[in-house]
Scaffold this motif. Structure first.
Motif, mmCIF file in Angstrom:
data_model
loop_
_atom_site.group_PDB
_atom_site.id
_atom_site.type_symbol
_atom_site.label_atom_id
_atom_site.label_comp_id
_atom_site.label_asym_id
_atom_site.label_seq_id
_atom_site.Cartn_x
_atom_site.Cartn_y
_atom_site.Cartn_z
ATOM 1 N N SER A 1 0.708 -1.322 -0.123
ATOM 2 C CA SER A 1 0.030 -0.112 0.008
ATOM 3 C C SER A 1 0.990 1.098 0.035
ATOM 4 N N TYR B 1 -11.440 1.274 -6.664
ATOM 5 C CA TYR B 1 -10.919 2.441 -5.930
ATOM 6 C C TYR B 1 -12.037 3.640 -5.916
ATOM 7 N N ASN B 2 -12.232 4.358 -5.021
ATOM 8 C CA ASN B 2 -12.861 5.221 -4.956
ATOM 9 C C ASN B 2 -11.932 6.994 -5.107
ATOM 10 N N CYS C 1 -11.579 8.697 -7.965
ATOM 11 C CA CYS C 1 -10.781 8.334 -9.138
ATOM 12 C C CYS C 1 -10.756 9.917 -9.702
ATOM 13 N N LYS D 1 -6.801 7.240 -11.954
ATOM 14 C CA LYS D 1 -6.943 7.703 -10.515
ATOM 15 C C LYS D 1 -5.481 8.336 -10.113
ATOM 16 N N TRP E 1 -3.669 9.497 -4.035
ATOM 17 C CA TRP E 1 -3.807 8.207 -3.245
ATOM 18 C C TRP E 1 -3.598 8.595 -1.963
ATOM 19 N N ASP F 1 -3.934 3.174 0.750
ATOM 20 C CA ASP F 1 -4.614 2.696 -0.588
ATOM 21 C C ASP F 1 -3.723 1.626 -0.937
ATOM 22 N N HIS G 1 -9.417 -5.877 -2.850
ATOM 23 C CA HIS G 1 -9.682 -4.633 -2.825
ATOM 24 C C HIS G 1 -11.323 -4.404 -1.930
ATOM 25 N N ARG H 1 -13.565 -1.937 0.279
ATOM 26 C CA ARG H 1 -14.770 -1.400 -0.245
ATOM 27 C C ARG H 1 -16.284 -1.810 0.488
#
Length: 556
Positions: free
Chosen positions: A146, A210-211, A213, A328, A331, A335, A404, A408
Motif C-alpha cells: 500500500s 478504488y474511489n 478517481c 486515478k 492516493w 490505499d 480490494h 470497499r
C-alpha cells in the motif's frame, strides 16, 4: 651372482629410503587426516571426492541457507494471513451485531468505530516484510503493498471483471433534509420539503477497486470517464482482441450501425441530480460516479452486460470478461498500489516526486503487468530451490488474499451507518426546534412536514443499513473463506518444506558419511601402521649398521 658389500649397502639404503617414504606418507595422512593429498596418488579416490564434495556443498546450501530462508518467509506469511483471517472474522462479527434492529445510536457508533479501525488494519497487515523484502508483492519485493504516505501520481488502471461484479445497490435520496436548521427551515428552499421528496431506488452497479478517481475533463473538454471493453477473441501470439462497448454494442443487434455510436455510452454524473435516481429513470443509462468509484447501469444496459458469457470452444480466452479502464491520481495513505493487482500504467516520478517528461513535454509512462491482458498472463510466483531438482513456492500474492472488496465493503457499510447517524441528528434538531416554538406557531406545519420527510428517510436508511449488514456477513464470510484458503495453502507449503528439510538432513548425513569414507583415514589404523613403520625403520637402521661394519678386511 657375486654380492658385494657395496651392493648390500645400496640395497639397505634403498630399502631404508622406501621405508622412510612410507613413514612420511603415513605421517602426512596423520597430519592431514586424508587418504591422499595429490590426485596422482589415487585417481579413483580423487574423482569420487570431487563428486561427493560437490554434492555435500550443494545439499549444505539447501539445508543451511535456502530452507531456513524459505521457512522464515513462509512463517511470516502465515502469521500475516492468520491475522488477516482474524480481522475479517471480526468484521463479520460486527456485521452480525449490526443486524440487531434494537441496537441504539451508541451501539451504532461503537460498531462504526470498530469497522473503521479494522479497515485501517486489514491492508496494513499486507505490508509485512522479511529482511526488508515485502512478502505479498510478488517480484516487487522492494515495493510495499500500500501507499505509505499520501501521494499524487496518475495511474491508468484496467480491471478485468465479469458479470458477477454487478450487484444491486439501494440508494436513499434524502434531498435537502440534512441541511435544515433553525435559521432556514422557513426559507423557500426548504419550507416545501415533505416526505414525497424522499425516495429509495435499487440500481445495478459495478463497484471499482478504488474511489475518488480522476474527476475532470480532457484537453478537448470531454469528461474523463472509464472505457468498457469486451474480449472478442485471441491471436496465436497471445494478444487479445477487444471491442469498446460504446463503439457499437457487441452484445445486442439493435445498436446503431453508423458513427457516432452512442448506445450505452458512459456519461459522468450530472451533479444537479441524484445519480442513482438518474440511472433508475433511464434504462439505457450508464453513469460514472468518480467520487465513489461506481458505474451505474440502467435496466437495458444491465441486461446487455449479463448476456456476456465465455465461449467453451475457445479455452484460451474468456469472452465473458469485462474490462474497465479508468484513471486515478490521488492516493491516500493505506490505499493499495495498483501495480500489485492490475494491468496499469503510471507516470514516472523522479526522486523529488515530480513527473518525468519526454522531449515533447509528455509524461513518461511506466507499464505494469502487460501480460495480464494477454492469454499468457504471468503471475508473480516466487520459488526457492530446496533440493536436488526440487523447488517450493514460498509467497502468497496480494491479489489472492488482500482483496480490494474488503475495504470497499466496509466503505459501503460505514457510509450507510453515517447516513443513519446524520438523519438521527437531523431528526433530533427538528424536534428541538419544534419544542422551542410556542404552541400554534405558523412554522409548526412546515416543521412537521420536514420531520415527516426526515423520519421517512430515516426508515429507508435504517432498512438499507440492515440490508448492508446482512450483505456484509455474506461478503466477509466469502473473504474469510478465501483468506483461510490462503492460510491452508501456506500451511501446506510449510508442511511440505518440513518433509524436504528432514530428507535434506538425511541426504546431508549420507553424503558426508560417503565423503568421509572415501577420503578420510582411519586414524587408529594409520597410527598402528606408522608405529609399525617406525619400528621397521629402526630395525632396518640396526641391520644396515651391522652390514656397514663388515668389510673385506674382516676376512684377511
Amino acid at each position: 651372482m657375486r654380492i658385494t658389500n657395496k651392493i648390500m649397502q645400496r640395497n639397505n639404503l634403498s630399502n631404508i629410503n622406501t621405508n622412510k617414504m612410507y613413514q612420511d606418507k603415513l605421517s602426512t595422512q596423520m597430519s592431514t587426516q586424508k587418504k591422499i593429498n595429490r590426485p596422482s596418488e589415487d585417481p579413483v579416490v580423487a574423482i569420487r571426492s570431487l563428486r561427493l564434495r560437490s554434492n555435500v556443498t550443494e545439499i549444505t546450501q539447501y539445508y543451511s541457507k535456502n530452507i531456513p530462508d524459505a521457512e522464515s518467509w513462509i512463517k511470516i506469511t502465515e502469521d500475516s494471513l492468520s491475522k488477516l483471517s482474524d480481522i475479517i472474522a471480526n468484521m463479520a462479527a460486527q456485521c452480525t451485531r449490526g443486524t440487531n434492529s434494537d441496537f441504539t445510536t451508541t451501539d451504532r457508533g461503537t460498531i462504526l468505530e470498530q469497522l473503521k479501525l479494522l479497515a485501517d488494519e486489514v491492508y496494513a497487515t499486507g505490508d509485512a516484510d522479511f529482511a526488508g523484502r515485502y512478502v505479498f508483492t510478488g517480484y516487487r519485493t522492494d515495493t510495499p503493498l500500500s501507499f505509505l504516505a499520501e501521494q499524487e501520481r496518475n495511474y491508468t488502471i484496467t480491471e478485468q471483471l465479469d458479470k458477477n461484479a454487478l450487484d444491486l445497490f439501494t440508494s436513499v435520496n434524502t434531498g435537502k433534509v440534512l441541511d435544515i436548521n433553525s435559521a432556514n427551515y422557513n426559507d423557500p428552499n426548504y419550507s416545501g420539503i415533505n416526505e414525497n421528496d424522499i425516495t429509495s431506488v435499487d440500481v445495478h452497479r459495478i463497484r471499482l477497486a478504488y474511489n475518488n478517481c480522476v474527476d475532470g475533463k480532457t484537453a478537448g473538454g470531454d469528461d474523463i470517464v472509464p472505457v468498457i471493453s469486451f474480449v472478442t477473441g485471441a491471436n496465436s501470439d497471445g494478444t487479445v482482441n477487444t471491442k469498446v462497448w460504446a463503439d457499437g454494442d457487441p452484445l445486442t443487434t439493435d445498436n446503431t450501425t453508423t458513427p457516432p455510436f452512442t448506445k450505452y455510452q458512459i456519461k459522468k454524473v450530472n451533479y444537479a441530480d441524484d445519480p442513482y435516481s438518474q440511472v433508475a429513470g433511464d434504462a439505457d443509462a450508464v453513469i460514472y460516479v468518480p467520487e465513489t468509484g461506481e458505474l451505474l447501469f440502467g435496466d437495458n444496459a444491465y441486461k446487455a452486460l449479463m448476456e456476456t458469457k465465455d465461449d467453451a470452444a475457445t479455452s484460451n480466452v474468456n469472452e465473458g470478461e469485462i474490462r474497465i479502464t479508468y484513471q486515478k491520481s490521488h492516493w491516500d495513505k493505506g490505499d493499495l498500489r495498483p501495480e500489485h493487482y492490475f494491468a496499469c500504467e503510471a507516470d514516472k516520478l523522479d526522486d523529488t516526486g515530480a513527473v518525468v517528461t519526454d522531449d515533447q513535454g509528455n509524461p513518461i509512462r511506466i507499464p505494469y503487468n502487460d501480460t495480464y491482458l494477454t492469454t499468457n498472463a504471468e503471475r508473480q510466483v516466487i520459488e526457492y530451490d530446496v533440493g536436488f531438482n526440487q523447488t517450493i513456492r514460498i509467497n502468497s500474492r496480494a491479489d489472492e488474499c488482500f482483496k480490494h472488496g474488503i475495504g470497499r465493503e466496509v466503505d459501503d457499510i460505514i457510509a450507510a451507518m453515517e447516513n443513519v447517524q446524520e438523519l438521527e441528528r437531523a431528526q433530533a434538531d427538528i424536534k428541538a426546534i419544534m419544542e422551542k416554538l410556542p404552541e400554534g406557531d405558523a412554522g409548526m406545519p412546515t416543521l412537521q412536514n420536514q420531520l415527516d420527510a426526515v423520519e421517512k428517510a430515516l426508515t429507508y436508511a435504517k432498512k438499507k443499513e440492515q440490508k448492508m449488514f446482512e450483505g456484509g456477513i455474506s461478503a466477509f464470510q466469502k473473504y474469510l473463506d478465501e483468506a483461510n484458503l490462503c492460510v491452508t495453502a501456506c500451511g501446506s507449503r510449510g508442511s511440505k518444506l518440513d518433509l524436504i528439510k528432514n530428507r535434506s538432513q538425511n541426504q546431508k548425513t549420507t553424503y558426508e558419511t560417503l565423503k568421509s569414507q572415501n577420503e578420510d583415514i582411519d586414524i587408529t589404523e594409520v597410527a598402528i601402521q606408522l608405529t609399525s613403520a617406525e619400528l621397521t625403520y629402526d630395525a632396518a637402521l640396526m641391520a644396515a649398521g651391522k652390514v656397514m661394519q663388515t668389510s673385506l678386511m674382516n676376512f684377511i
